[in-house]
Structures are given as C-alpha cells and as structure tokens.
Design a protein around this motif. Sequence first.
Motif, PDB file in Angstrom:
ATOM      1  N   GLU A   3      14.888 -50.508   1.450  1.00  0.00           N
ATOM      2  CA  GLU A   3      15.286 -49.389   0.890  1.00  0.00           C
ATOM      3  C   GLU A   3      15.378 -49.461  -0.742  1.00  0.00           C
ATOM      4  N   ARG A  16       7.393 -35.615   9.704  1.00  0.00           N
ATOM      5  CA  ARG A  16       8.383 -36.690  10.164  1.00  0.00           C
ATOM      6  C   ARG A  16       8.907 -37.616   8.966  1.00  0.00           C
ATOM      7  N   ASN A  17       8.776 -37.154   7.828  1.00  0.00           N
ATOM      8  CA  ASN A  17       9.275 -37.764   6.620  1.00  0.00           C
ATOM      9  C   ASN A  17       8.557 -39.019   6.467  1.00  0.00           C
ATOM     10  N   GLN A  18       7.368 -39.205   7.105  1.00  0.00           N
ATOM     11  CA  GLN A  18       6.647 -40.564   6.647  1.00  0.00           C
ATOM     12  C   GLN A  18       5.220 -40.323   5.904  1.00  0.00           C
ATOM     13  N   VAL A  66      13.211 -38.961   2.448  1.00  0.00           N
ATOM     14  CA  VAL A  66      13.761 -37.702   2.492  1.00  0.00           C
ATOM     15  C   VAL A  66      13.765 -36.969   1.348  1.00  0.00           C
ATOM     16  N   LYS A  67      13.522 -35.729   1.527  1.00  0.00           N
ATOM     17  CA  LYS A  67      13.473 -34.649   0.392  1.00  0.00           C
ATOM     18  C   LYS A  67      14.368 -33.762   0.247  1.00  0.00           C
ATOM     19  N   LYS A  68      14.902 -33.562  -0.964  1.00  0.00           N
ATOM     20  CA  LYS A  68      15.910 -32.631  -1.323  1.00  0.00           C
ATOM     21  C   LYS A  68      15.398 -31.343  -2.418  1.00  0.00           C
ATOM     22  N   ASP A 110      15.014 -38.096  -2.093  1.00  0.00           N
ATOM     23  CA  ASP A 110      16.318 -38.512  -2.186  1.00  0.00           C
ATOM     24  C   ASP A 110      16.599 -39.789  -2.154  1.00  0.00           C
ATOM     25  N   TYR A 153       9.150 -43.899   4.257  1.00  0.00           N
ATOM     26  CA  TYR A 153       9.981 -42.779   5.047  1.00  0.00           C
ATOM     27  C   TYR A 153      10.735 -42.142   3.657  1.00  0.00           C
TER      28      TYR A 153
END
Length: 177
Positions: free
Chosen positions: A107, A78-80, A173-175, A136, A171
């Motif tokens: 952020e 869950r991106n955490q 976000v992968k790229k 990301d 949190y």
Amino acid sequence: MRWRESWHRGKKGTKLEYLVLWTDYPKEQASWVRHKDVTPALLRSFVNPTPSIRVVLDCVSVFMHHVGSSLSAGTIRRNQLRIDMPSDVFRFLFDGKGKSVGQGYKEYELCEFDDKYFTNDWYASYDANGDGCAIDFPLRMKSSVSWSRSQRFMKNKELVKKIYFERVYIYVVKKRI
C-alpha cells in the motif's frame, strides 16, 4: 550467452530465482536462473534498476492516463486496474516505499508518488461542473510478470510459443470530491 538484465525475482519452492534477459535474444527467450548462479553485476541491475528517464516518463504518463480515464469514466471494475509497465520501471519508482499487505501487494500513500515524475493532480478527475472523484489513499499495487497460455503467436515474422506480460495490478478505492 551474456545477460542483459534481470527483470523479475521469484521463488521456486524455497529457492530464489531471477528471470534473466539475454543479450541479443528477445524477452520471450528469458529464463530463470538460480540465485547462487547470479553474478553480482546482474544482482545490482535488479536491485538498482536504471531505466532511461524517457522510458520512466512514458510509463508514468501511461499510468496517469489509465488512472485518470478510469476515474472519469467510472470504469474501474471491482476497483482493479491492470497497467502494462516494465518491472524495472516499477522498482525504480517504488522500491523502498509502501507497506507490505500480503500476496505481493504493497500500500502506497500519495506522498510516495514522486512529484518529479507524477503531476500534482494525477489521482483525481473532474467533470465540466467541477464534480469529481479521486483515489482514496493508500493505493494497493504489485508488479507481476506472467506468460500467455501455451499457444503459438507470430512476432516479427517468427513463431513463438508464449508472450510475456509485465503488469502492475492496482486496487483503487474511489471517493467523491
């Protein structure tokens, strides 16, 4: 009792309070003190934390290891991520940086991770074929202090009712890169 440092700030209703660590007492004995009762020196210790460089470097090393391991193993659920980190170290590294996005989160852009402490490639992971993934940016984080449920634990041969946790919630976000 003499205070050792203030390590977290929070609100009880509309009143601002500081979680204070007391000299010669373990962290489990920390208590909340109203803002109006906080001394100027204690407030300075919160606003301008001065953790030792060794502690900062150790915490950053653990932070980079967890992020890198999670990226390479694909285990960020869950991106955490939750990483244990003293809140004074978090404030030392990130106060005055980031953009507030609500619920205590901010952020952070890559440029806000000081290269004095973070390596150039901490945010990416590559496999043997040169394929990889990276964060990301912006990266969303917050520091939190929480207590265990009311249970009894043994610590240093003494019975304590609760154990505290200082954590950074991230949190991600992968790229693919």
